[in-house]
Design a protein around this motif. Structure first.
Motif: not given
Length: 201
Positions: A81-85, A68-71, A90-93
């Motif tokens: 990106g997503q928050r992942a323990v 699961t992540g947000i686009f 992860i974050i990408k532009f």
């Protein structure tokens, strides 16, 4: 869209989540930590044109975000990106100025993807086959809207520096010095000093 509530409402209205959950409201709320993280990367001047809860994003053929992540597509760029323990956040532009094309495709029985091609990379979202066309239409509309807004924006024109005066030839400058000497404006000593400077350039 600017606020978290507007984005959640957009996702619910457009069913912009993949895979389709049993309970859409619950799934959107469960993604809250991802929303908070990705929205913290949105600049105040950015307006969000498209939002989706995604379950996989690829850069070319390489998975950059699984689970699961947000686009997001803003008026300036793509952010995902997503928050992942376990694997780390992860974050990408991706700059939308570089956008060349968007396409949709399906593969297998249940799978599909929407691909955004830029000058520098290819970004693909995995999407359920039954949602591919709808998500492609939303993504393509958002990109086309952003590109149209960028074209319509007033262009900043940088004024050219005024042309520098043409360089005078050495002969012209020596002639001018001689005239000043003949008119008595320069002494012989001043003339010789200026002439020496000119000849040593």
């Amino acid at each position: 869209m600017k606020t978290l509530e507007e984005i959640k409402a957009y996702i619910k209205t457009h069913d912009a989540i993949t895979p389709t959950p049993l309970n859409l409201d619950k799934a959107v709320e469960k993604a809250d930590k991802h929303f908070q993280y990705v929205l913290s990367q949105v600049k105040p001047e950015e307006d969000i044109k498209f939002a989706m809860i995604s379950n996989g994003v690829y850069s070319g053929e390489t998975p950059t975000m699984g689970g699961t992540g947000i686009f997001l597509i803003t008026n300036r760029r793509i952010i995902y990106g997503q928050r992942a323990v376990l694997t780390g956040d992860i974050i990408k532009f991706v700059n939308l100025d570089d956008c060349l094309d968007a396409s949709a495709s399906t593969y297998g029985i249940l799978s599909g993807k929407v691909t955004i091609q830029t000058r520098t990379e290819k970004c693909s979202l995995t999407i359920e086959r039954k949602k591919v066309n709808a998500m492609f239409a939303l993504i393509n509309d958002a990109i086309q809207q952003v590109l149209a807004e960028q074209k319509a924006a007033p262009q900043v024109v940088v004024a050219a520096a005024p042309p520098s005066p043409p360089e005078r030839s050495l002969a012209a400058e020596l002639k001018e010095l001689k005239e000043l000497l003949d008119m008595g404006v320069l002494s012989q000593e001043e003339f010789d000093e200026q002439k020496k400077k000119l000849l040593n350039r």
